[in-house]
Design a protein around this motif. Structure first.
Motif, PDB file in Angstrom:
ATOM      1  N   SER A 195      -0.879  50.839  43.538  1.00 28.00           N
ATOM      2  CA  SER A 195      -0.046  49.820  42.896  1.00 28.00           C
ATOM      3  C   SER A 195       1.454  50.099  42.982  1.00 28.00           C
ATOM      4  CB  SER A 195      -0.451  49.677  41.426  1.00 28.00           C
ATOM      5  OG  SER A 195      -0.088  50.838  40.682  1.00 28.00           O
ATOM      6  N   TRP A 208       0.175  46.893  47.448  1.00 28.67           N
ATOM      7  CA  TRP A 208      -1.015  46.233  47.996  1.00 28.67           C
ATOM      8  C   TRP A 208      -0.757  45.669  49.398  1.00 28.67           C
ATOM      9  CZ3 TRP A 208      -4.723  47.577  44.718  1.00 28.67           C
ATOM     10  CH2 TRP A 208      -4.349  47.847  43.394  1.00 28.67           C
ATOM     11  N   ALA A 260      -0.222  49.039  36.382  1.00 30.63           N
ATOM     12  CA  ALA A 260      -0.797  48.475  37.608  1.00 30.63           C
ATOM     13  C   ALA A 260      -1.227  47.028  37.392  1.00 30.63           C
ATOM     14  CB  ALA A 260      -1.983  49.324  38.071  1.00 30.63           C
ATOM     15  N   LEU A 264       0.519  43.585  39.062  1.00 28.21           N
ATOM     16  CA  LEU A 264      -0.215  42.549  39.794  1.00 28.21           C
ATOM     17  C   LEU A 264       0.052  41.169  39.195  1.00 28.21           C
ATOM     18  CD1 LEU A 264      -3.543  44.467  40.399  1.00 28.21           C
ATOM     19  CD2 LEU A 264      -2.204  43.359  42.195  1.00 28.21           C
TER      20      LEU A 264
END
Length: 447
Positions: A195, A208, A260, A264
């Motif tokens: 991440s 990613w 993390a 996202l």
């Protein structure tokens, strides 16, 4: 018919139900699928057996004759076991790999306890495969690949292990729970490391980001030599968002996990765009598009499970609930309602399949209905499965082959493939009618 109409008709009495004529056609068509399976059982490939077993498990209680069901199941299991002995399945994949097999045999073993020993063997093979796969995670090169996805990457095994570890009550000596917990922790550690942002050619990109394989390059009209950022659920960041949120919800506490998940969510919340007040994400984009060196295409996209807004919004909604982020949850719900109110033609779907067709999108909308009770999701779900239910095996194959011909692609219409075949369509319809999500919904990260 192989299916007993009087026995199955009770499933059509819930909130989600088909018209009387459509339901009769659905039962006839599902029975036609199993008749085709019975005729071709000797030709079934090992890779097809997993989804065949899943379909047989789903429809078991509605078979006219238990002996006919048992014969089909035994022959399919025999082909599967031979395939496993020959190492014909991808080690960790949740699509035609060992995670896929584990999900399916778990559901079968629930109704057939004598298969528990076989199920434990499957778990051992899977755990060994994941452990072998993770050996490379101490090398930097490991983090340049798209190996976090749900199709063939680590998100599939992570979701399965969290689910299986929570449902397994075996306390006998040698059970796999402790090992499952250990591997869950290892995968979460990999995702936390993954991440972290880093630089490519002087530009910051999410951890990613990955470099596509030669096969993927051959399927696209761009080289992507500097890598891609992928927002999809099937191959992109939506999958680790869901699975990391699952880990958090299930008591996994690790330094960097919350960051993390938040990272996202932030990536998704800064990357969407609107067309006619409907939210979309860019799918898979090149490094150059991500950092602004090339233009992103802000056009409407298919409302599909794999790359569409419905799959991504469902991921955000699940994550929002699991980490108690009401802002994200409410954003996803608000945008979802607008999508449910769209005309069906605006979904840009031309196939009935689960991956990128009506069945998969209907499963997601039905999950939203089950979670919220909102009538908009109920109405659109019914509209979608009405379209799917009336298509028989022959019509499905004809339609798929016609589309392949129009797109200048090889003919590959499949009966025995949950994601892209007929068995996935009929299983999804039955699951929706029963109002009970099944193992495929969990494997697809829909629930």
């Amino acid at each position: 018919m192989l299916l007993n109409f009087d026995r199955i008709k009770s499933v059509n009495n819930n909130k989600v139900c088909l018209s009387e004529q459509s339901f009769k056609m659905f039962v006839q068509n599902a029975s036609g699928y199993f008749a085709a399976l019975e005729d071709d059982i000797s030709k079934i490939k090992p890779s097809e057996t997993i989804d065949v077993i899943s379909a047989l498990t789903t429809f078991r209680e509605y078979f006219e004759n238990e002996s006919a069901w048992e014969q089909l199941m035994l022959r399919t299991l025999d082909i599967l076991q031979k395939g496993i002995k020959r190492s014909m399945f991808d080690g960790i994949a949740s699509f035609r790999g060992m995670t896929h097999i584990a999900y399916v045999i778990h559901d079968l073993a629930v109704s057939t306890p004598k298969l528990n020993s076989f199920y434990k063997d499957i778990n051992k093979i899977l755990l060994d495969s994941i452990a072998e796969f993770l050996k490379a995670s101490d090398k930097d090169d490991f983090y340049t690949k798209g190996n976090y996805e749900v199709i063939r990457g680590l998100s599939g095994p992570l979701s399965y292990l969290i689910y299986a570890n929570g449902t397994t009550e075996d306390t006998s000596e040698g059970n796999d729970n402790a090992r499952m917990c250990d591997i869950i922790g290892q995968i979460v550690d990999v995702f936390i490391r993954r991440s972290k942002e880093f630089e490519v050619l002087g530009h910051r990109v999410p951890g990613w980001h990955y470099y596509v394989s030669a096969i993927v390059k051959s399927l696209n009209d761009y080289e992507a030599k500097n890598g891609v950022v992928n927002y999809g659920l099937s191959h992109g960041m939506a999958a680790p968002l869901v699975t990391l949120a699952m880990a958090h919800r299930n008591g996994i506490h690790k330094e960097g996990l919350a960051e993390a998940i938040d990272g996202l969510i932030s990536e998704f919340m800064k990357s969407y765009y609107y067309v006619n007040d409907i939210v979309y994400w860019p799918g898979m984009i090149t490094f150059e598009q991500y950092v602004g060196l090339e233009e992103r295409h802000t056009i409407p996209k298919q409302m599909s499970w794999c790359y569409g807004s419905v799959g991504i919004l469902r991921s955000l909604y699940i994550a929002g609930i699991m980490i108690s982020n009401s802002e994200v949850e409410q954003f996803a719900l608000k945008e979802f309602v607008k999508i449910a109110e769209m005309n069906l033609s605006d979904y840009a779907l031309v196939q009935m399949v689960v991956c990128h067709g009506f069945a998969g999108t209907a499963a997601i909308l039905n999950a939203m209905h089950l979670d919220t009770g909102k009538v908009e999701f109920l109405q659109k779900t019914i509209e979608m499965i009405e379209s799917c239910a009336i298509l028989n095996v022959e019509q499905f194959i004809e339609h798929e082959n016609k589309l392949a011909h129009m797109r200048n692609l090889p003919l590959r219409a499949s009966l025995h493939n949950h994601l892209e075949g007929y068995c996935g369509v009929i299983q999804t319809i039955l699951s929706i009618l029963k109002g009970v999500p099944d193992g495929n919904d969990r494997r697809l990260l829909i629930v």
